[in-house]
Design an enzyme around this catalytic site. Structure first.
Site, PDB file in Angstrom:
ATOM      1  N   GLN A  11       0.826  -1.201   0.000  1.00 43.67           N
ATOM      2  CA  GLN A  11       0.000   0.000   0.000  1.00 43.67           C
ATOM      3  C   GLN A  11       0.863   1.254   0.000  1.00 43.67           C
ATOM      4  O   GLN A  11       1.875   1.320   0.675  1.00 43.67           O
ATOM      5  CB  GLN A  11      -0.912  -0.009   1.225  1.00 43.67           C
ATOM      6  CG  GLN A  11      -2.013   1.016   1.173  1.00 43.67           C
ATOM      7  CD  GLN A  11      -3.020   0.807   2.291  1.00 43.67           C
ATOM      8  OE1 GLN A  11      -3.071  -0.261   2.895  1.00 43.67           O
ATOM      9  NE2 GLN A  11      -3.805   1.822   2.579  1.00 43.67           N
ATOM     10  N   SER A  90       4.269  -6.192   2.809  1.00 40.41           N
ATOM     11  CA  SER A  90       2.986  -5.983   3.485  1.00 40.41           C
ATOM     12  C   SER A  90       1.837  -6.519   2.630  1.00 40.41           C
ATOM     13  O   SER A  90       1.755  -7.718   2.384  1.00 40.41           O
ATOM     14  CB  SER A  90       2.808  -4.507   3.835  1.00 40.41           C
ATOM     15  OG  SER A  90       1.668  -4.305   4.659  1.00 40.41           O
ATOM     16  N   LEU A  91       0.960  -5.647   2.117  1.00 45.92           N
ATOM     17  CA  LEU A  91      -0.124  -6.114   1.241  1.00 45.92           C
ATOM     18  C   LEU A  91       0.422  -6.929   0.073  1.00 45.92           C
ATOM     19  O   LEU A  91      -0.204  -7.896  -0.374  1.00 45.92           O
ATOM     20  CB  LEU A  91      -0.908  -4.900   0.739  1.00 45.92           C
ATOM     21  CG  LEU A  91      -2.065  -5.068  -0.254  1.00 45.92           C
ATOM     22  CD1 LEU A  91      -1.610  -5.157  -1.693  1.00 45.92           C
ATOM     23  CD2 LEU A  91      -2.945  -6.274   0.084  1.00 45.92           C
ATOM     24  N   ARG A 115      -9.166  -7.846   4.820  1.00 44.76           N
ATOM     25  CA  ARG A 115      -7.983  -7.268   5.467  1.00 44.76           C
ATOM     26  C   ARG A 115      -8.026  -5.744   5.390  1.00 44.76           C
ATOM     27  O   ARG A 115      -7.799  -5.047   6.385  1.00 44.76           O
ATOM     28  CB  ARG A 115      -6.719  -7.811   4.789  1.00 44.76           C
ATOM     29  CG  ARG A 115      -5.402  -7.338   5.379  1.00 44.76           C
ATOM     30  CD  ARG A 115      -4.255  -7.888   4.526  1.00 44.76           C
ATOM     31  NE  ARG A 115      -2.943  -7.721   5.122  1.00 44.76           N
ATOM     32  CZ  ARG A 115      -2.132  -6.696   4.897  1.00 44.76           C
ATOM     33  NH1 ARG A 115      -2.530  -5.715   4.093  1.00 44.76           N
ATOM     34  NH2 ARG A 115      -0.940  -6.632   5.463  1.00 44.76           N
ATOM     35  N   HIS A 195       1.259  -2.593  11.025  1.00 48.55           N
ATOM     36  CA  HIS A 195       2.321  -3.483  11.507  1.00 48.55           C
ATOM     37  C   HIS A 195       2.772  -3.155  12.926  1.00 48.55           C
ATOM     38  O   HIS A 195       3.894  -3.477  13.305  1.00 48.55           O
ATOM     39  CB  HIS A 195       3.499  -3.500  10.530  1.00 48.55           C
ATOM     40  CG  HIS A 195       3.127  -4.003   9.179  1.00 48.55           C
ATOM     41  ND1 HIS A 195       2.838  -5.321   8.934  1.00 48.55           N
ATOM     42  CD2 HIS A 195       2.906  -3.344   8.003  1.00 48.55           C
ATOM     43  CE1 HIS A 195       2.477  -5.464   7.669  1.00 48.55           C
ATOM     44  NE2 HIS A 195       2.509  -4.288   7.088  1.00 48.55           N
ATOM     45  N   GLN A 243       1.145 -11.211  10.407  1.00 49.55           N
ATOM     46  CA  GLN A 243       1.911 -10.228   9.626  1.00 49.55           C
ATOM     47  C   GLN A 243       1.328  -8.827   9.741  1.00 49.55           C
ATOM     48  O   GLN A 243       2.032  -7.828   9.735  1.00 49.55           O
ATOM     49  CB  GLN A 243       1.959 -10.684   8.166  1.00 49.55           C
ATOM     50  CG  GLN A 243       2.692  -9.766   7.214  1.00 49.55           C
ATOM     51  CD  GLN A 243       1.782  -9.183   6.151  1.00 49.55           C
ATOM     52  OE1 GLN A 243       0.631  -8.851   6.421  1.00 49.55           O
ATOM     53  NE2 GLN A 243       2.299  -9.056   4.945  1.00 49.55           N
TER      54      GLN A 243
END
Length: 307
Positions: A11, A90-91, A115, A195, A243
Protein backbone atom coordinates in the site's frame (compact mmCIF):
# COMPACT_ATOMS: atom_id res chain seq x y z
CA UNK A 1 21.14 -18.51 -15.92
CA UNK A 2 19.49 -15.90 -13.70
CA UNK A 3 17.71 -17.03 -10.55
CA UNK A 4 14.69 -14.76 -10.51
CA UNK A 5 12.53 -13.56 -7.63
CA UNK A 6 9.32 -11.65 -8.28
CA UNK A 7 8.45 -9.05 -5.65
CA UNK A 8 5.21 -7.11 -5.16
CA UNK A 9 4.91 -3.62 -3.58
CA UNK A 10 2.44 -2.75 -0.85
CA UNK A 11 0.00 0.00 0.00
CA UNK A 12 1.23 3.44 -0.99
CA UNK A 13 2.19 2.33 -4.51
CA UNK A 14 -1.35 2.85 -5.85
CA UNK A 15 -1.99 5.52 -8.48
CA UNK A 16 -4.83 6.37 -10.87
CA UNK A 17 -4.33 4.72 -14.24
CA UNK A 18 -2.67 1.62 -12.84
CA UNK A 19 -3.54 -1.53 -14.74
CA UNK A 20 -5.35 0.16 -17.63
CA UNK A 21 -2.73 -0.51 -20.32
CA UNK A 22 -2.41 -4.05 -19.01
CA UNK A 23 -6.17 -4.59 -19.17
CA UNK A 24 -6.27 -3.38 -22.77
CA UNK A 25 -3.25 -5.37 -23.99
CA UNK A 26 -3.19 -8.68 -22.12
CA UNK A 27 -6.06 -11.19 -22.42
CA UNK A 28 -4.67 -13.14 -19.44
CA UNK A 29 -4.56 -10.04 -17.24
CA UNK A 30 -7.97 -8.85 -18.40
CA UNK A 31 -9.59 -12.17 -17.49
CA UNK A 32 -8.19 -11.97 -13.95
CA UNK A 33 -9.17 -8.31 -13.53
CA UNK A 34 -12.70 -9.03 -14.73
CA UNK A 35 -12.99 -11.70 -12.03
CA UNK A 36 -12.06 -9.09 -9.41
CA UNK A 37 -14.52 -6.58 -10.91
CA UNK A 38 -17.33 -9.13 -10.64
CA UNK A 39 -16.69 -9.42 -6.92
CA UNK A 40 -16.13 -5.70 -6.31
CA UNK A 41 -18.01 -3.70 -8.98
CA UNK A 42 -16.49 -0.32 -9.74
CA UNK A 43 -12.94 -1.34 -8.82
CA UNK A 44 -11.65 -1.08 -12.39
CA UNK A 45 -13.02 2.45 -12.78
CA UNK A 46 -11.32 3.58 -9.56
CA UNK A 47 -8.02 2.02 -10.65
CA UNK A 48 -8.15 3.57 -14.11
CA UNK A 49 -9.54 7.02 -13.26
CA UNK A 50 -9.34 7.56 -9.52
CA UNK A 51 -9.94 9.88 -7.79
CA UNK A 52 -6.78 9.48 -5.73
CA UNK A 53 -8.51 10.13 -2.40
CA UNK A 54 -10.78 7.11 -2.97
CA UNK A 55 -7.97 4.94 -4.31
CA UNK A 56 -5.92 5.76 -1.20
CA UNK A 57 -8.54 4.43 1.24
CA UNK A 58 -7.16 1.27 2.80
CA UNK A 59 -10.31 -0.73 2.04
CA UNK A 60 -10.02 0.16 -1.67
CA UNK A 61 -6.24 0.42 -2.14
CA UNK A 62 -5.58 -3.12 -0.95
CA UNK A 63 -7.93 -5.03 -3.27
CA UNK A 64 -7.00 -2.65 -6.12
CA UNK A 65 -3.28 -3.31 -5.73
CA UNK A 66 -3.83 -7.03 -5.30
CA UNK A 67 -5.84 -7.15 -8.52
CA UNK A 68 -3.31 -5.17 -10.57
CA UNK A 69 -0.25 -6.98 -9.22
CA UNK A 70 -1.77 -10.42 -9.70
CA UNK A 71 -2.73 -9.44 -13.26
CA UNK A 72 0.84 -8.30 -13.92
CA UNK A 73 2.12 -11.64 -12.66
CA UNK A 74 -0.33 -13.47 -14.93
CA UNK A 75 0.85 -11.42 -17.91
CA UNK A 76 4.47 -12.06 -16.98
CA UNK A 77 3.80 -15.80 -16.82
CA UNK A 78 2.13 -15.64 -20.23
CA UNK A 79 5.29 -13.95 -21.55
CA UNK A 80 7.36 -16.89 -20.33
CA UNK A 81 8.77 -15.48 -17.10
CA UNK A 82 9.00 -18.04 -14.30
CA UNK A 83 10.40 -17.20 -10.89
CA UNK A 84 12.37 -19.29 -8.44
CA UNK A 85 11.14 -17.27 -5.43
CA UNK A 86 8.61 -14.59 -4.51
CA UNK A 87 7.99 -12.00 -1.82
CA UNK A 88 5.82 -8.96 -1.23
CA UNK A 89 5.91 -5.95 1.03
CA UNK A 90 2.99 -5.98 3.48
CA UNK A 91 -0.12 -6.11 1.24
CA UNK A 92 2.21 -7.28 -1.55
CA UNK A 93 2.68 -10.56 0.29
CA UNK A 94 -0.85 -11.54 -0.73
CA UNK A 95 -0.28 -11.49 -4.51
CA UNK A 96 3.01 -13.28 -3.78
CA UNK A 97 1.12 -16.04 -1.95
CA UNK A 98 -1.41 -16.27 -4.79
CA UNK A 99 1.40 -16.36 -7.38
CA UNK A 100 3.03 -19.25 -5.51
CA UNK A 101 -0.22 -21.17 -5.31
CA UNK A 102 -0.88 -20.99 -1.55
CA UNK A 103 -4.28 -19.39 -2.18
CA UNK A 104 -6.71 -19.42 -5.06
CA UNK A 105 -7.55 -16.08 -6.68
CA UNK A 106 -11.09 -15.80 -5.30
CA UNK A 107 -10.00 -16.79 -1.79
CA UNK A 108 -7.05 -14.37 -1.80
CA UNK A 109 -9.06 -11.49 -3.24
CA UNK A 110 -11.85 -11.99 -0.71
CA UNK A 111 -9.39 -12.09 2.19
CA UNK A 112 -7.59 -8.98 0.96
CA UNK A 113 -10.93 -7.13 0.85
CA UNK A 114 -11.55 -8.16 4.46
CA UNK A 115 -7.98 -7.27 5.47
CA UNK A 116 -8.36 -3.77 4.02
CA UNK A 117 -11.73 -3.26 5.73
CA UNK A 118 -10.44 -4.52 9.08
CA UNK A 119 -7.39 -2.22 8.90
CA UNK A 120 -9.46 0.78 7.79
CA UNK A 121 -11.85 0.31 10.73
CA UNK A 122 -8.99 -0.23 13.17
CA UNK A 123 -7.22 2.93 11.98
CA UNK A 124 -10.41 4.98 12.37
CA UNK A 125 -11.04 3.69 15.88
CA UNK A 126 -7.42 4.03 17.05
CA UNK A 127 -5.73 6.89 15.12
CA UNK A 128 -2.06 6.31 14.44
CA UNK A 129 0.65 7.06 11.91
CA UNK A 130 3.99 5.95 10.50
CA UNK A 131 7.28 7.72 9.78
CA UNK A 132 10.49 6.68 8.06
CA UNK A 133 13.63 7.39 10.08
CA UNK A 134 16.45 8.15 7.69
CA UNK A 135 20.21 7.60 7.79
CA UNK A 136 20.26 5.68 11.06
CA UNK A 137 20.98 2.01 11.60
CA UNK A 138 18.30 -0.25 12.98
CA UNK A 139 20.23 -0.44 16.25
CA UNK A 140 20.36 3.36 16.50
CA UNK A 141 16.63 3.68 15.84
CA UNK A 142 15.76 1.09 18.46
CA UNK A 143 18.09 2.79 20.94
CA UNK A 144 16.32 6.14 20.41
CA UNK A 145 12.95 4.46 20.91
CA UNK A 146 13.75 3.57 24.52
CA UNK A 147 12.37 6.93 25.62
CA UNK A 148 9.20 6.50 23.53
CA UNK A 149 7.47 3.30 24.69
CA UNK A 150 4.38 3.80 22.51
CA UNK A 151 6.41 3.94 19.27
CA UNK A 152 7.63 0.74 17.62
CA UNK A 153 10.02 -0.01 14.77
CA UNK A 154 7.75 -1.76 12.27
CA UNK A 155 9.40 -1.84 8.82
CA UNK A 156 13.05 -2.81 8.45
CA UNK A 157 13.32 -1.68 4.85
CA UNK A 158 17.00 -1.26 3.97
CA UNK A 159 20.26 0.02 5.46
CA UNK A 160 19.55 3.53 6.75
CA UNK A 161 15.76 3.25 6.44
CA UNK A 162 13.56 2.02 9.28
CA UNK A 163 9.87 2.88 9.65
CA UNK A 164 8.29 3.48 13.05
CA UNK A 165 4.61 3.59 14.01
CA UNK A 166 2.37 4.48 16.91
CA UNK A 167 -0.42 6.74 18.17
CA UNK A 168 -0.48 10.17 16.52
CA UNK A 169 0.44 12.25 19.59
CA UNK A 170 3.23 9.87 20.56
CA UNK A 171 4.53 9.88 16.98
CA UNK A 172 4.56 13.69 16.89
CA UNK A 173 6.55 13.77 20.15
CA UNK A 174 9.05 11.26 18.74
CA UNK A 175 9.46 13.29 15.54
CA UNK A 176 10.15 16.42 17.58
CA UNK A 177 12.75 14.51 19.60
CA UNK A 178 14.49 13.40 16.41
CA UNK A 179 14.47 16.96 15.07
CA UNK A 180 15.99 18.27 18.30
CA UNK A 181 18.83 15.76 17.87
CA UNK A 182 19.43 16.95 14.30
CA UNK A 183 18.02 13.75 12.82
CA UNK A 184 15.60 13.28 9.91
CA UNK A 185 12.27 11.54 9.59
CA UNK A 186 9.52 11.56 6.97
CA UNK A 187 5.85 11.01 7.78
CA UNK A 188 4.21 8.41 5.54
CA UNK A 189 0.89 9.06 3.84
CA UNK A 190 -0.96 6.11 5.36
CA UNK A 191 -4.20 5.85 7.32
CA UNK A 192 -2.89 4.17 10.46
CA UNK A 193 -0.07 2.59 12.45
CA UNK A 194 0.21 -0.53 10.33
CA UNK A 195 2.32 -3.48 11.51
CA UNK A 196 2.16 -2.21 15.08
CA UNK A 197 0.20 -3.36 18.16
CA UNK A 198 -2.52 -0.86 17.18
CA UNK A 199 -3.49 -3.35 14.45
CA UNK A 200 -3.92 -6.34 16.78
CA UNK A 201 -7.73 -6.20 16.58
CA UNK A 202 -7.58 -6.35 12.78
CA UNK A 203 -5.04 -9.18 13.01
CA UNK A 204 -7.41 -11.21 15.18
CA UNK A 205 -10.31 -10.58 12.80
CA UNK A 206 -8.19 -11.72 9.86
CA UNK A 207 -7.16 -14.87 11.73
CA UNK A 208 -10.85 -15.71 12.18
CA UNK A 209 -11.53 -15.02 8.47
CA UNK A 210 -8.72 -17.40 7.51
CA UNK A 211 -10.27 -20.31 9.39
CA UNK A 212 -11.52 -22.93 6.97
CA UNK A 213 -9.79 -21.35 3.95
CA UNK A 214 -8.02 -23.90 1.79
CA UNK A 215 -4.27 -23.30 1.69
CA UNK A 216 -1.98 -25.29 -0.59
CA UNK A 217 1.74 -25.99 -0.51
CA UNK A 218 3.68 -23.26 -2.38
CA UNK A 219 5.11 -24.17 -5.77
CA UNK A 220 7.97 -21.67 -5.26
CA UNK A 221 9.33 -20.31 -1.96
CA UNK A 222 7.47 -17.23 -0.67
CA UNK A 223 9.46 -15.27 1.89
CA UNK A 224 7.39 -14.10 4.84
CA UNK A 225 7.48 -10.53 6.17
CA UNK A 226 6.99 -12.01 9.64
CA UNK A 227 10.00 -14.35 9.71
CA UNK A 228 12.01 -13.46 6.56
CA UNK A 229 11.89 -17.20 5.80
CA UNK A 230 9.80 -19.17 3.29
CA UNK A 231 6.20 -20.03 4.13
CA UNK A 232 5.34 -23.61 4.97
CA UNK A 233 1.93 -25.18 4.51
CA UNK A 234 1.55 -25.53 8.28
CA UNK A 235 2.49 -21.91 9.04
CA UNK A 236 0.72 -20.03 6.26
CA UNK A 237 -2.59 -19.16 7.91
CA UNK A 238 -1.00 -18.04 11.16
CA UNK A 239 1.75 -16.01 9.46
CA UNK A 240 -0.70 -14.21 7.15
CA UNK A 241 -2.77 -12.99 10.10
CA UNK A 242 0.15 -12.16 12.43
CA UNK A 243 1.91 -10.23 9.63
CA UNK A 244 -0.67 -7.45 9.85
CA UNK A 245 0.40 -6.36 13.36
CA UNK A 246 4.07 -7.41 13.23
CA UNK A 247 7.19 -5.79 11.72
CA UNK A 248 8.05 -6.23 8.04
CA UNK A 249 11.55 -7.74 7.83
CA UNK A 250 12.20 -6.73 4.24
CA UNK A 251 15.98 -6.30 4.30
CA UNK A 252 16.43 -9.68 5.97
CA UNK A 253 14.09 -11.34 3.46
CA UNK A 254 16.05 -10.00 0.49
CA UNK A 255 19.36 -11.10 1.99
CA UNK A 256 17.97 -14.57 2.70
CA UNK A 257 16.82 -14.90 -0.92
CA UNK A 258 20.29 -13.90 -2.09
CA UNK A 259 21.82 -16.56 0.18
CA UNK A 260 19.64 -19.11 -1.61
CA UNK A 261 21.04 -18.03 -4.98
CA UNK A 262 18.60 -15.35 -6.16
CA UNK A 263 20.53 -12.76 -8.15
CA UNK A 264 17.74 -11.04 -10.12
CA UNK A 265 14.60 -9.32 -8.83
CA UNK A 266 11.57 -8.23 -10.84
CA UNK A 267 9.21 -5.77 -9.13
CA UNK A 268 5.67 -6.15 -10.46
CA UNK A 269 3.46 -3.19 -9.55
CA UNK A 270 3.19 0.60 -9.72
CA UNK A 271 6.33 2.59 -8.95
CA UNK A 272 9.86 1.54 -8.04
CA UNK A 273 9.91 1.62 -4.24
CA UNK A 274 11.03 -1.97 -3.82
CA UNK A 275 13.56 -1.67 -6.64
CA UNK A 276 15.17 1.23 -4.76
CA UNK A 277 15.26 -0.68 -1.48
CA UNK A 278 16.74 -3.81 -3.09
CA UNK A 279 19.41 -1.65 -4.74
CA UNK A 280 20.45 -0.43 -1.29
CA UNK A 281 20.38 -3.90 0.23
CA UNK A 282 22.13 -5.74 -2.62
CA UNK A 283 23.97 -3.29 -4.91
CA UNK A 284 25.31 -6.24 -6.92
CA UNK A 285 21.87 -7.64 -7.76
CA UNK A 286 20.08 -7.07 -11.06
CA UNK A 287 16.79 -5.29 -10.40
CA UNK A 288 14.00 -4.90 -12.97
CA UNK A 289 10.56 -3.30 -12.70
CA UNK A 290 7.35 -3.65 -14.70
CA UNK A 291 3.99 -1.96 -14.23
CA UNK A 292 2.57 -2.36 -17.74
CA UNK A 293 2.94 -4.55 -20.88
CA UNK A 294 5.95 -2.57 -22.11
CA UNK A 295 7.71 -3.10 -18.79
CA UNK A 296 7.11 -6.83 -19.03
CA UNK A 297 8.41 -6.87 -22.60
CA UNK A 298 11.57 -5.04 -21.54
CA UNK A 299 12.07 -7.40 -18.61
CA UNK A 300 11.86 -10.44 -20.90
CA UNK A 301 14.31 -8.78 -23.28
CA UNK A 302 16.80 -7.91 -20.53
CA UNK A 303 16.60 -11.43 -19.16
CA UNK A 304 17.49 -12.76 -22.61
CA UNK A 305 14.08 -14.29 -23.29
CA UNK A 306 11.71 -16.40 -21.21
CA UNK A 307 13.27 -17.89 -18.06
Amino acid sequence: MARLAIVFPGQGAQMPGMGQALYEASPEARMLMDRAEERMPGLLAICFRGPMDRLTRTDIAQPALFMVEAALAEAARAAGLEAQAAAGFSLGEWPACWFAGLLGFEEAFGLVRKRGAFMQRCAEETPGGMAAVLRLSTHEVEDHLKGHPDIRAVNFNAPGQTVVAGPIKALEAYEQDLKARGLRSMRLNVAGAFHSPLMETASGQLAFALEGIRISAPIVPVYSNLTARPYTLASAGEWLSLQLAAPVRWEESIRNMAEEGVDTFLELGPGKVLSGLIGKILPEARVLQAEDPEGIRQAVERLGGPV
